[in-house]
Design a protein around this motif. Structure first.
Motif, PDB file in Angstrom:
ATOM      1  N   GLU A  53      48.920  40.575  19.792  1.00  0.00           N
ATOM      2  CA  GLU A  53      48.025  41.321  20.679  1.00  0.00           C
ATOM      3  C   GLU A  53      48.136  40.807  22.115  1.00  0.00           C
ATOM      4  OE1 GLU A  53      43.497  43.061  20.288  1.00  0.00           O
ATOM      5  OE2 GLU A  53      43.984  41.211  19.232  1.00  0.00           O
ATOM      6  N   VAL A  54      47.990  41.723  23.061  1.00  0.00           N
ATOM      7  CA  VAL A  54      47.945  41.375  24.480  1.00  0.00           C
ATOM      8  C   VAL A  54      46.490  41.462  24.920  1.00  0.00           C
ATOM      9  CG1 VAL A  54      48.683  42.048  26.798  1.00  0.00           C
ATOM     10  CG2 VAL A  54      50.300  42.147  24.899  1.00  0.00           C
ATOM     11  N   ILE A  55      46.007  40.384  25.525  1.00  0.00           N
ATOM     12  CA  ILE A  55      44.594  40.244  25.889  1.00  0.00           C
ATOM     13  C   ILE A  55      44.487  39.991  27.393  1.00  0.00           C
ATOM     14  CG2 ILE A  55      42.461  38.958  25.411  1.00  0.00           C
ATOM     15  CD1 ILE A  55      43.741  40.166  22.893  1.00  0.00           C
ATOM     16  N   ALA A  56      43.547  40.661  28.043  1.00  0.00           N
ATOM     17  CA  ALA A  56      43.312  40.445  29.469  1.00  0.00           C
ATOM     18  C   ALA A  56      42.521  39.157  29.672  1.00  0.00           C
ATOM     19  CB  ALA A  56      42.534  41.623  30.045  1.00  0.00           C
ATOM     20  N   ILE A  57      42.904  38.391  30.675  1.00  0.00           N
ATOM     21  CA  ILE A  57      42.160  37.179  31.044  1.00  0.00           C
ATOM     22  C   ILE A  57      41.053  37.616  31.990  1.00  0.00           C
ATOM     23  CG2 ILE A  57      42.251  34.933  32.179  1.00  0.00           C
ATOM     24  CD1 ILE A  57      45.285  34.926  31.488  1.00  0.00           C
ATOM     25  N   ALA A  58      39.816  37.465  31.572  1.00  0.00           N
ATOM     26  CA  ALA A  58      38.682  37.907  32.378  1.00  0.00           C
ATOM     27  C   ALA A  58      38.516  37.013  33.607  1.00  0.00           C
ATOM     28  CB  ALA A  58      37.401  37.902  31.552  1.00  0.00           C
ATOM     29  N   GLN A  59      38.410  37.655  34.744  1.00  0.00           N
ATOM     30  CA  GLN A  59      38.084  37.009  36.005  1.00  0.00           C
ATOM     31  C   GLN A  59      37.099  37.923  36.720  1.00  0.00           C
ATOM     32  OE1 GLN A  59      42.441  36.743  37.231  1.00  0.00           O
ATOM     33  NE2 GLN A  59      41.571  34.953  38.250  1.00  0.00           N
ATOM     34  N   SER A  60      36.254  37.362  37.553  1.00  0.00           N
ATOM     35  CA  SER A  60      35.382  38.228  38.337  1.00  0.00           C
ATOM     36  C   SER A  60      36.271  39.087  39.234  1.00  0.00           C
ATOM     37  CB  SER A  60      34.420  37.397  39.187  1.00  0.00           C
ATOM     38  OG  SER A  60      35.127  36.715  40.208  1.00  0.00           O
ATOM     39  N   TYR A  61      35.769  40.244  39.617  1.00  0.00           N
ATOM     40  CA  TYR A  61      36.544  41.097  40.512  1.00  0.00           C
ATOM     41  C   TYR A  61      36.874  40.335  41.810  1.00  0.00           C
ATOM     42  CZ  TYR A  61      35.451  45.050  37.475  1.00  0.00           C
ATOM     43  OH  TYR A  61      35.346  45.907  36.403  1.00  0.00           O
ATOM     44  N   LYS A  62      35.921  39.534  42.269  1.00  0.00           N
ATOM     45  CA  LYS A  62      36.135  38.742  43.483  1.00  0.00           C
ATOM     46  C   LYS A  62      37.328  37.803  43.305  1.00  0.00           C
ATOM     47  CE  LYS A  62      33.648  35.427  46.392  1.00  0.00           C
ATOM     48  NZ  LYS A  62      32.355  34.720  46.543  1.00  0.00           N
ATOM     49  N   VAL A  69      36.555  49.818  42.296  1.00  0.00           N
ATOM     50  CA  VAL A  69      36.563  50.092  40.861  1.00  0.00           C
ATOM     51  C   VAL A  69      36.135  51.544  40.662  1.00  0.00           C
ATOM     52  CG1 VAL A  69      35.509  49.522  38.642  1.00  0.00           C
ATOM     53  CG2 VAL A  69      36.000  47.704  40.285  1.00  0.00           C
ATOM     54  N   THR A  70      36.903  52.259  39.853  1.00  0.00           N
ATOM     55  CA  THR A  70      36.544  53.628  39.492  1.00  0.00           C
ATOM     56  C   THR A  70      35.946  53.602  38.097  1.00  0.00           C
ATOM     57  OG1 THR A  70      38.412  54.444  40.781  1.00  0.00           O
ATOM     58  CG2 THR A  70      37.424  55.975  39.221  1.00  0.00           C
ATOM     59  N   ASP A  71      34.775  54.221  37.912  1.00  0.00           N
ATOM     60  CA  ASP A  71      34.151  54.236  36.583  1.00  0.00           C
ATOM     61  C   ASP A  71      34.746  55.342  35.722  1.00  0.00           C
ATOM     62  OD1 ASP A  71      32.888  56.638  37.259  1.00  0.00           O
ATOM     63  OD2 ASP A  71      30.890  55.772  37.406  1.00  0.00           O
ATOM     64  N   LYS A  72      34.254  55.460  34.477  1.00  0.00           N
ATOM     65  CA  LYS A  72      34.815  56.426  33.523  1.00  0.00           C
ATOM     66  C   LYS A  72      34.636  57.875  33.970  1.00  0.00           C
ATOM     67  CE  LYS A  72      30.862  56.283  30.338  1.00  0.00           C
ATOM     68  NZ  LYS A  72      29.709  56.483  30.774  1.00  0.00           N
ATOM     69  N   ASP A  73      33.694  58.118  34.875  1.00  0.00           N
ATOM     70  CA  ASP A  73      33.466  59.473  35.370  1.00  0.00           C
ATOM     71  C   ASP A  73      34.220  59.755  36.673  1.00  0.00           C
ATOM     72  OD1 ASP A  73      31.702  60.111  33.253  1.00  0.00           O
ATOM     73  OD2 ASP A  73      30.085  59.030  34.286  1.00  0.00           O
ATOM     74  N   PHE A  80      32.263  44.750  45.253  1.00  0.00           N
ATOM     75  CA  PHE A  80      31.215  43.792  45.598  1.00  0.00           C
ATOM     76  C   PHE A  80      29.809  44.329  45.345  1.00  0.00           C
ATOM     77  CE2 PHE A  80      31.889  45.983  49.641  1.00  0.00           C
ATOM     78  CZ  PHE A  80      30.596  46.229  50.070  1.00  0.00           C
ATOM     79  N   THR A  81      29.684  45.621  45.010  1.00  0.00           N
ATOM     80  CA  THR A  81      28.361  46.209  44.758  1.00  0.00           C
ATOM     81  C   THR A  81      28.012  46.267  43.272  1.00  0.00           C
ATOM     82  OG1 THR A  81      29.192  48.484  44.599  1.00  0.00           O
ATOM     83  CG2 THR A  81      28.594  47.666  46.809  1.00  0.00           C
ATOM     84  N   ILE A  82      28.911  45.822  42.398  1.00  0.00           N
ATOM     85  CA  ILE A  82      28.648  45.915  40.960  1.00  0.00           C
ATOM     86  C   ILE A  82      28.674  44.532  40.309  1.00  0.00           C
ATOM     87  CG2 ILE A  82      29.410  48.308  40.740  1.00  0.00           C
ATOM     88  CD1 ILE A  82      32.110  47.372  39.852  1.00  0.00           C
ATOM     89  N   ALA A  83      28.143  44.460  39.101  1.00  0.00           N
ATOM     90  CA  ALA A  83      27.939  43.183  38.408  1.00  0.00           C
ATOM     91  C   ALA A  83      29.217  42.371  38.234  1.00  0.00           C
ATOM     92  CB  ALA A  83      27.296  43.429  37.049  1.00  0.00           C
ATOM     93  N   GLY A  84      30.350  43.006  38.064  1.00  0.00           N
ATOM     94  CA  GLY A  84      31.594  42.283  37.841  1.00  0.00           C
ATOM     95  C   GLY A  84      32.122  41.543  39.052  1.00  0.00           C
ATOM     96  N   MET A  89      31.859  38.594  32.858  1.00  0.00           N
ATOM     97  CA  MET A  89      31.371  39.235  31.629  1.00  0.00           C
ATOM     98  C   MET A  89      31.340  40.750  31.780  1.00  0.00           C
ATOM     99  SD  MET A  89      30.399  37.025  29.218  1.00  0.00           S
ATOM    100  CE  MET A  89      29.152  37.902  28.322  1.00  0.00           C
ATOM    101  N   PHE A  90      31.256  41.240  33.006  1.00  0.00           N
ATOM    102  CA  PHE A  90      31.057  42.664  33.243  1.00  0.00           C
ATOM    103  C   PHE A  90      32.283  43.368  33.819  1.00  0.00           C
ATOM    104  CE2 PHE A  90      26.892  40.586  33.599  1.00  0.00           C
ATOM    105  CZ  PHE A  90      26.275  41.201  32.534  1.00  0.00           C
ATOM    106  N   VAL A  91      33.448  42.755  33.677  1.00  0.00           N
ATOM    107  CA  VAL A  91      34.656  43.387  34.224  1.00  0.00           C
ATOM    108  C   VAL A  91      35.363  44.230  33.180  1.00  0.00           C
ATOM    109  CG1 VAL A  91      34.982  41.574  35.942  1.00  0.00           C
ATOM    110  CG2 VAL A  91      36.149  41.398  33.732  1.00  0.00           C
ATOM    111  N   ARG A  92      36.143  45.179  33.652  1.00  0.00           N
ATOM    112  CA  ARG A  92      36.943  46.024  32.767  1.00  0.00           C
ATOM    113  C   ARG A  92      38.280  45.331  32.493  1.00  0.00           C
ATOM    114  NH1 ARG A  92      37.184  51.428  35.827  1.00  0.00           N
ATOM    115  NH2 ARG A  92      39.236  51.372  34.867  1.00  0.00           N
TER     116      ARG A  92
END
Length: 182
Positions: A53-62, A69-73, A80-84, A89-92
């Motif tokens: 499996e290939v797994i993304a290494i989570a880092q804050s967007y910063k 960041v574009t959301d699903k819609d 800088f305006t969103i939790a990630g 923990m909140f990144v895609r």
């Protein structure tokens, strides 16, 4: 795609990105003793990550340098305006610039770790301090010195990351070997 989190307080994400950390252990919760037939009980616990499996290494967007960041819609947000922005923990996962490839998965008791595997957990020797450390702390900018032998250093590290007494309780763990691929 899934994401994996490494402890930034002790520089573990950085150790992965530098190629010093190529193995990680994750405690198997709810398994305290295993009898002769216990292997069946362990097999009912599935690993979070699978071989290949290939797994993304989570880092804050910063930290990842992601500004928008574009959301699903399809709505565009300044990162800088969103939790990630400050909390990985909140990144895609699909936006993360670095991934690892799982090359081996196995179960073992925590204290069965070899000196060689302790080093694969990201420990490095400091010849001036005559101790093993985990690199530079993101918070303090200082090295975190852990012990004079790889096992002593890893025991201190696992207690810091997973809670005091983790080493002494000697839980079963998933051991994941991986390689940085991007």
């Amino acid at each position: 795609m899934k994401k994996i989190l490494f402890n930034d307080k002790f520089g573990l994400t950085q150790a992965v990105l530098e190629g010093r950390k190529t193995q990680t252990r994750r405690i198997i919760r709810g398994v305290y003793s295993v009898s002769c037939s216990g292997i069946d009980m362990l097999q009912t616990h599935k690993p979070a990550y699978k071989l290949g499996e290939v797994i993304a290494i989570a880092q804050s967007y910063k930290d990842a340098g992601i500004e928008d960041v574009t959301d699903k819609d399809g709505f565009l947000y300044h990162a800088f305006t969103i939790a990630g922005w400050n909390n990985k923990m909140f990144v895609r996962p699909d936006l993360m610039p670095h991934q690892i490839h799982i090359t081996n998965v196995r179960i073992e008791r925590l204290q069965d770790i070899s000196d060689e595997d302790c080093l694969k957990e990201g420990l490095e020797w400091d010849g001036i301090a005559y101790k093993y450390n985990i690199g530079y702390s993101k918070e303090t900018g200082n090295k975190t010195f852990l012990g004079k032998t790889p096992r002593e250093a890893f025991a201190h590290l696992i207690d810091k990351v997973s809670g005091k007494g983790t080493w002494d309780s000697n839980p079963y763990v998933w051991v994941y070997d991986f390689e940085l691929i991007k």
